[in-house]
Design an enzyme around this catalytic site. Sequence first.
Site, short mmCIF file in Angstrom:
data_model
loop_
_atom_site.label_atom_id
_atom_site.label_comp_id
_atom_site.label_asym_id
_atom_site.label_seq_id
_atom_site.Cartn_x
_atom_site.Cartn_y
_atom_site.Cartn_z
N LYS A 136 1.02 -1.21 0.02
CA LYS A 136 -0.09 0.07 0.08
C LYS A 136 0.98 1.27 0.00
O LYS A 136 1.00 1.98 1.04
CB LYS A 136 -0.93 -0.01 1.31
CG LYS A 136 -2.22 0.92 0.99
CD LYS A 136 -2.99 0.43 -0.25
CE LYS A 136 -4.18 1.37 -0.62
NZ LYS A 136 -4.98 0.80 -1.50
N SER A 189 -8.17 -0.15 -5.95
CA SER A 189 -8.82 0.04 -4.49
C SER A 189 -10.13 0.27 -4.41
O SER A 189 -10.83 -0.46 -4.73
CB SER A 189 -7.94 1.06 -3.93
OG SER A 189 -7.65 1.13 -2.58
#
Length: 584
Positions: A187, A383
């Site tokens: 991430k 995402s």
Amino acid sequence: MKQFFKYVLASITAYVIIFLLFFIVVIAATAEDEVVVEKNSVLTLTFNYTINDQDVEKPFNLFGGMSPNIGKAVGLNEILASIEKAKTDPNIKGIFLDLNFIGAGFAKIEEIREAIIDFKKSKKFVYAYGDYYYENTYYLATAADKIYLNPEGEVLFNGLSANVTFFKNALDKLGVEMQVIRHGKFKGAVEPFILDKLSPENKKQIEEYLKSIMSNLGNKIATSRRLTPERVDEIANKWLAKTTDDALKYGLVDKLSYRDEVLEEIKNKLGLKNKKTKDISFISLDKYRETLTNRKGSGKDKIAIVYADGEIVMGKGEKDQIGSEKFSELIRKLREDDKVKAVVLRINSPGGSAQASDVIWRELELLKAKKTLIVSMAEVAASGGYYIATPADTIVAHPYTLTGSIGVFGLVPNMQKLLNDKLGINYDYVKTGEFSDFGRIDRPLTPAEYQVIQNLVESIYDKFLTRVSKGRSMPKNEVDSIGQGRVWTGEQGKNINLVDVMGGMDKAIAIAKWKAKLKECRIVEYPQPKSQFEEIIEAITGKEQTQVALEAEFGEFYKLHKTIQALSKTSGVQARVPFQLGIE
């Protein structure tokens, strides 16, 4: 007092008259004659503007200093429809690709390129000309029968690179510490605030992402240019085509010609040898699209195309955002419309608010229970953008789509040094409980506060895994193994079951028709384009003016400005693509 009211009334009357006269002029200025396509015409495709998925009407340049492209921008939907119509239009004899710039990523370029390749089945010609070509414009040019290059131009075909902007050192100088809470070793959305270079994990995924894109580009360019993929790789990796002569030598272009020479060839192709080049009947895409009629189909049943373009936020959102409230209301309306038999959700989003993504997911899940739901991914559906795709019956993506990024994070700024040491500002609080002053920016998080946010991040990540697991019929542990915030291309996503089919909007619509068992139907697009009146009002308010002025002022740094602006409005746990990636 009577005299005062008299002057006020006179002023108001004057403003009303001026306003009415203004709109009379506007209506007269925007009124256009019917477009007639002359025999032996050539459709000119010039993409010197940002290509949006959906067509957006721009009335005209109301004030000085605005972009010269206002009034000329054509959405991808109408670009594809125009090329499709031109294929069977007896008055259109060919396409002239006038390429120096294109405001689109490889996914949208791929759809245009495929449409041009399909156009060539009509045996009509396609010529491409550029003063210079970069990877994106060159890729589109390879759909042409012949590629012409200005003898003094260039073909910058030397592979792809990506850049990520880092803010850590600037924040250190300001006295701002970004406290990061995340799940997902890939991430990287938080990296620009805590590092000054890419982490090994982030660097790895970007390298693999670029290699996947370049591999697809190389294979398709090789086919079009009658080269081998290995040869294309060699030309790019060693930058063999440094000059125009090199570009010709290595088969990247067909001829070095000035524009007048290309026009001469088009004239001869049209059988106008004894005419002048000014006699060539060129018609622009902006004009030709006005001839589109009944391209939406017929019948009582409908397929709704819903464009989800921008950052995902709570509330109604702004023009370039996907607002959970406004978007959910639209999906609910379509679910309750008995005439709508299928929905094609076109996603072009890096994600955003995790909560907003879940709100939208809920409405799409309810819709899927009643109707066919197909997702078409554009440049990016990652995402939160992937989160809202999970309810789909079928997910269609491009090889170049950036997707996945299944992970979440939170950012909490600590501005203690900036406020106390640099600005001399201090706060004092009186509170009734341990967490009553939670959210303060003038001190670091306590271990207990950090744990509260970490627990929230873990809970949301687990929910994300659950949504993907259900939608893709995969075990949660398998989703986790390809999750961790990692980004994939559409092609990579197909290999790991995040994507079902390679293709664009046409493919998605065809699948929707087949799954919904529709022979005849109407295509209806949402959100519905604004009227010219609404666009004029918006232009008057200054929003359009401000954006154009900022783009002109910041130039290449405008995207950086937009990134900082978006981050300044970020709140809550985020499900966002892990980096602002610039590909060159």
